[in-house]
Design a protein around this motif. Structure first.
Motif, short mmCIF file in Angstrom:
data_model
loop_
_atom_site.label_atom_id
_atom_site.label_comp_id
_atom_site.label_asym_id
_atom_site.label_seq_id
_atom_site.Cartn_x
_atom_site.Cartn_y
_atom_site.Cartn_z
N ARG A 294 0.82 -1.20 0.00
CA ARG A 294 0.00 0.00 0.00
C ARG A 294 0.87 1.27 0.00
O ARG A 294 0.51 2.28 -0.61
N GLU A 297 2.11 1.84 -3.54
CA GLU A 297 1.07 2.43 -4.38
C GLU A 297 0.86 3.91 -4.05
O GLU A 297 0.73 4.75 -4.95
N VAL A 301 1.33 7.06 -6.61
CA VAL A 301 0.28 8.02 -6.94
C VAL A 301 0.78 9.45 -6.72
O VAL A 301 0.57 10.34 -7.57
N ARG A 419 -5.81 -0.94 -9.73
CA ARG A 419 -6.04 0.51 -9.78
C ARG A 419 -4.73 1.28 -9.96
O ARG A 419 -4.73 2.36 -10.56
N TYR A 460 -8.34 6.30 -6.00
CA TYR A 460 -7.80 6.00 -4.67
C TYR A 460 -8.58 6.72 -3.55
O TYR A 460 -8.03 6.91 -2.45
N ASP A 463 -8.84 4.60 -0.24
CA ASP A 463 -7.55 4.47 0.44
C ASP A 463 -7.21 5.75 1.20
O ASP A 463 -6.73 5.69 2.34
#
Length: 476
Positions: A294, A297, A301, A419, A460, A463
């Protein structure tokens, strides 16, 4: 402590100090480039820095990361920790001395390879001394990092950076265009070495060299050393190709583009300085794989969003910092900005191999990525100039990340969701629109960037909501 808070606090504190240190040279760029009479001197100074980084990668031989790993092996055994630190310092001192001597003996051929002529042999001498100082400095400052003494780094990063420019600017004004930046960097590194040795002298004891500990350090560090060389290939081999195929002037333009691009190291430094302590202190958590995935990611991003902003503003930023002689480097800025962020992502993911003490796959991956970088650069630089070298740099990091994620996925050490790849696809479309249709149209690109941000945040949203809750839940 809540893990989200631990990571954020480390990133903020280490990142604040790191950002200050990186901002100083960034803000000094307009002054430095205008004090130099041409682009060649700036390019040669940048190549001297690349030479020092390469030599230090050989001299340190992965000991810094190996120290970090073994330091957390026995958290309550202070005697063992001192043996780890002392043994690593003995080893790196010997290696740094050997590498520096080799550089001095081979100063002429090294100067021809790195700087384009044996008349620059004096720069090789400065780089040799910098290698010895910097190699030992990396080990001597390590205990401060490993004890998570964050405030010390805020002060030292700022002082070292300011000291470097307080030396280099007077030298440039005196006409020492060739030596100003390398000599200033050397003196600042030596000052840092002395300060950290005083602060951490209790961790280094004359009688604490341990052959058993050395074997453990070498088992982890030796496979990492070639990896650091390939890191250097990914970040610096293009400079050698540019200077040998296009000349010193083109090397200066590429260096200028890379300096703007390396502003992304503000993000890289902010995270990396706090990441290592966090990564090893949480390596035994049951959900460690999911947590690291996580984080990978999330960083990806953030990297895409910030790189998109730099793409939109590349031309006006470049013209603000550099005189017109450097203008052809503007199109390379977005590529060179994204490259350090891809390195950050790689190092987050590759830590999974270090946790399980299986570092050899990284060597193979980086060898393939480095080879890809060199091949692409040699193929494109004659036709596309410095932009071809920038493309090659980015390709190398993309190959490294793709292969690493594949290896970690197969070993059950990483789980990247669909994603994330969708977000990458959105960015690729955005960049293609800029390069083919909207380059130079700043207002239109700002609008396109807003669309990029909205698209990525939509992917996202859940998240981001969970992360905010994780950070604030202890306040109740």
């Amino acid at each position: 402590m809540n893990r989200a808070k631990l990571l954020i606090e480390n990133v903020i504190v280490y990142g604040f100090g790191g950002m200050i240190a990186k901002l100083v040279p960034f803000l000094m760029l307009p002054i430095v480039t205008r004090l130099m009479p041409g682009t060649s001197y700036f390019g040669i100074s940048d190549l001297a820095n690349s030479l020092t980084q390469f030599a230090q990668s050989v001299a340190v031989m992965g000991m810094y990361d190996a120290m970090f790993r073994l330091f957390f092996e026995r958290k309550e055994d202070e005697d063992y920790r001192r043996r780890v630190c002392t043994t690593a310092l003995y080893f790196v001192t010997g290696c740094s001395f050997a590498v520096a001597v080799c550089m001095l003996l081979l100063s002429d051929p090294i100067a021809r390879l790195f700087f384009g002529g044996s008349q620059f042999a004096s720069l090789t001498v400065v780089s040799a001394v910098s290698t010895f100082v910097g190699g030992n400095g990396s080990i001597v400052q390590a205990p401060t990092r490993m004890q998570n003494k964050r405030g010390v780094f805020v002060v030292m990063n700022l002082v070292t950076s300011l000291l470097s420019y307080s030396i280099s600017i007077p030298m440039l004004l005196a006409g020492e265009y060739l030596m100003a930046l390398p000599v200033a960097s050397l003196l600042a590194s030596f000052t840092s070495l002395c300060v950290f040795f005083v602060l951490n002298r209790g961790w280094f004891k004359l009688g604490f060299f341990d052959r058993g500990v050395l074997r453990d350090l070498l088992k982890i560090g030796v496979p990492l050393m070639p990896s650091f060389i390939f890191y250097w290939v990914l970040s610096s081999a293009d400079r050698l190709i540019v200077v040998n195929l296009l000349g010193d002037s083109a090397a200066g333009i590429f260096a200028a583009a890379s300096k703007i691009g390396q502003v992304s190291q503000l993000i890289y430094t902010a995270f990396a300085q706090g990441w290592q302590y966090f990564a090893f202190s949480t390596m035994r958590d049951k959900d460690q794989v999911e947590l690291t995935s996580r984080i990978y990611e999330a960083l990806g991003v953030v990297s895409l969003i910030v790189a998109g902003m730099v793409t939109a503003l590349a031309e006006p930023i470049f013209s603000m910092f550099y005189p017109s002689a450097y203008a052809s480097g503007a199109s390379s800025v977005p590529l060179l900005f994204l490259a350090p962020l891809l390195l950050m992502l790689y190092q987050v993911a590759v830590n999974q191999l270090l946790v399980v003490k299986k570092t050899w796959p990284s060597l193979v991956i980086l060898a393939i990525a480095g080879t890809s970088n060199v091949i692409v650069c040699a193929s494109l630089v004659n036709s596309l100039g410095v932009e071809g070298a920038a493309i090659a740099t980015l390709v190398g990091y993309l190959v490294a990340n793709a292969l690493l994620i594949l290896v970690l996925f197969r070993r059950g050490l990483m789980a990247i969701r669909v994603r994330f790849f969708l977000a990458v696809g959105v960015f690729v479309v955005y960049y293609a629109v800029w390069r083919t249709l909207l380059q130079g149209q700043t207002i239109a690109m700002v609008v396109a960037w807003a669309v990029l941000v909205l698209s990525v945040l939509t992917l996202y949203h859940d998240d981001a909501t969970r992360f905010a809750h994780s950070v604030t839940r202890e306040k109740g």
